[in-house]
Design an enzyme around this catalytic site. Structure first.
Site, mmCIF file in Angstrom:
data_model
loop_
_atom_site.group_PDB
_atom_site.id
_atom_site.type_symbol
_atom_site.label_atom_id
_atom_site.label_comp_id
_atom_site.label_asym_id
_atom_site.label_seq_id
_atom_site.Cartn_x
_atom_site.Cartn_y
_atom_site.Cartn_z
ATOM 1 N N SER A 1 34.755 23.120 23.694
ATOM 2 C CA SER A 1 35.115 23.245 25.104
ATOM 3 C C SER A 1 34.773 24.659 25.609
ATOM 4 O O SER A 1 33.610 25.054 25.598
ATOM 5 C CB SER A 1 36.608 22.896 25.277
ATOM 6 O OG SER A 1 36.939 22.639 26.611
ATOM 7 N N HIS B 1 39.771 14.531 24.471
ATOM 8 C CA HIS B 1 39.216 15.878 24.500
ATOM 9 C C HIS B 1 39.478 16.664 23.210
ATOM 10 O O HIS B 1 38.614 17.396 22.737
ATOM 11 C CB HIS B 1 39.772 16.649 25.704
ATOM 12 C CG HIS B 1 39.095 17.972 25.926
ATOM 13 N ND1 HIS B 1 37.747 18.081 26.165
ATOM 14 C CD2 HIS B 1 39.578 19.246 25.906
ATOM 15 C CE1 HIS B 1 37.416 19.350 26.307
ATOM 16 N NE2 HIS B 1 38.508 20.081 26.150
#
Length: 254
Positions: free
Chosen positions: A90, A226
Site C-alpha cells: 500500500s 486490503h
C-alpha cells in the site's frame, strides 16, 4: 542506521537484503519478524518512519521526498555493499518505488527485485482519481478504515490507542495522496517486478506497474481484502515466493 531500521536477525553473511516499507500508519515490526523465518541467505530490514515506535516523539514526514532523502542518507552505504530487494504494501509500495527511482537516477543502482503489494502504480488513472482520505473527519475516516478491513477491532474500540494510531495513519496518507509521479517514458529498471493484491480489495491497476521495468513482471492475486498479507496462509505464500525469487537473483548475481 538503527534509527531507521528494525532488524530482528542480523545476518552479516547474508547474500541479499530485503528492505521492507510499512503501510500507512504502520511500523517496522511486522516485516522485521520475517527475518526470523526466512533462510540465512536473506537479511530483513523493516523501515521505521518518524512518529511511531522508538521514533514516536519525532514529527511525521510531510512529503515523499523527506522519506527518500532519509533512506538514501542513512542506507546508501549499506545498499552499495551487497544486492538488495524492496518490499512495500500500500503506502509502502509507493515509498519502495520512490526510493528505488531515486537510487537509480542519483546513484545508478537498482534492486535485484521489487515487490509491490496492494497499490496501483502512482501514475495510473485509477490512483489519480481516487478520493483523498487524509482530510476526512475522524468519524468518517474510521468508517472508511473499518470498510477496508485489517484493523484489529480491539484497536478501533480503544479511544486511547486510536489517538496514537490515527495521526500516523493520516500523516502517511497525506504523503501518498500528494505524491505525484509521471508514467516513465522508458522503463527505469531492468530488475524483475512482482505485484501482489487481495482478490476482495478494491481494484488496483497493477498492470500499470509493468511500465517501470524491462525485466520480468508478475502479478499474484491472493484471497482476502486490503490486508490480505496479514493472513498466516497468505504470508507463507508471499514469503515462499520472495525466497524463491531472491534465490534466483543470487544465481544471476554470481
Amino acid at each position: 542506521m538503527e534509527k531507521l531500521i528494525t532488524c530482528f536477525k542480523k545476518r552479516p553473511d547474508a547474500v541479499v537484503r530485503l528492505i521492507c516499507f510499512p503501510w500507512a500508519g504502520g511500523g517496522s515490526i511486522h516485516y522485521a519478524r520475517w527475518g526470523t523465518v526466512l533462510n540465512s541467505s536473506i537479511e530483513v530490514f523493516g523501515v521505521k518512519l518518524p512518529g511511531r515506535e522508538s521514533r514516536a516523539k519525532e514529527p511525521f514526514f510531510k512529503n515523499m521526498q523527506q522519506i527518500v532523502d532519509e533512506v538514501l542518507h542513512l542506507l546508501l552505504p549499506i545498499l552499495k555493499e551487497k544486492p538488495f530487494a524492496l518490499f512495500g504494501h500500500s503506502f509502502g509500495a509507493f515509498t519502495s518505488y520512490a526510493v528505488a527511482d531515486a537510487l537509480k537516477k542519483l546513484q545508478n543502482i537498482e534492486p535485484v527485485h521489487i515487490f509491490l503489494s496492494g497499490a496501483p502504480a502512482p501514475y495510473s488513472e485509477t490512483r489519480i482519481q481516487a478520493p483523498k482520505r487524509s482530510d476526512l473527519s475522524d468519524d468518517d475516516f474510521l468508517k472508511w478504515l473499518i470498510s477496508i478491513g485489517g484493523t484489529p477491532p480491539e484497536l478501533l474500540a480503544n479511544p486511547e490507542v486510536l489517538n496514537l494510531f490515527l495521526p500516523a495513519l493520516k500523516a502517511d496518507l497525506h504523503v501518498v495522496e500528494n505524491y505525484k509521479c509521471a508514467k516513465p517514458v522508458n522503463a527505469g529498471f531492468s530488475c524483475p517486478v512482482s505485484c501482489f493484491d487481495g482478490k476482495d480489495d478494491i481494484p488496483h491497476d497493477l498492470q500499470a506497474w509493468k511500465a517501470i521495468t524491462t525485466g520480468d513482471f508478475n502479478i499474484r492475486m491472493l484471497d482476502g481484502s486490503h490486508f490480505y498479507l496479514k493472513d498466516p496462509g497468505n504470508e507463507r505464500i508471499i514469503l515462499d515466493y520472495v525466497t524463491r525469487q531472491l534465490e534466483l537473483s543470487e544465481m544471476d548475481y554470481f
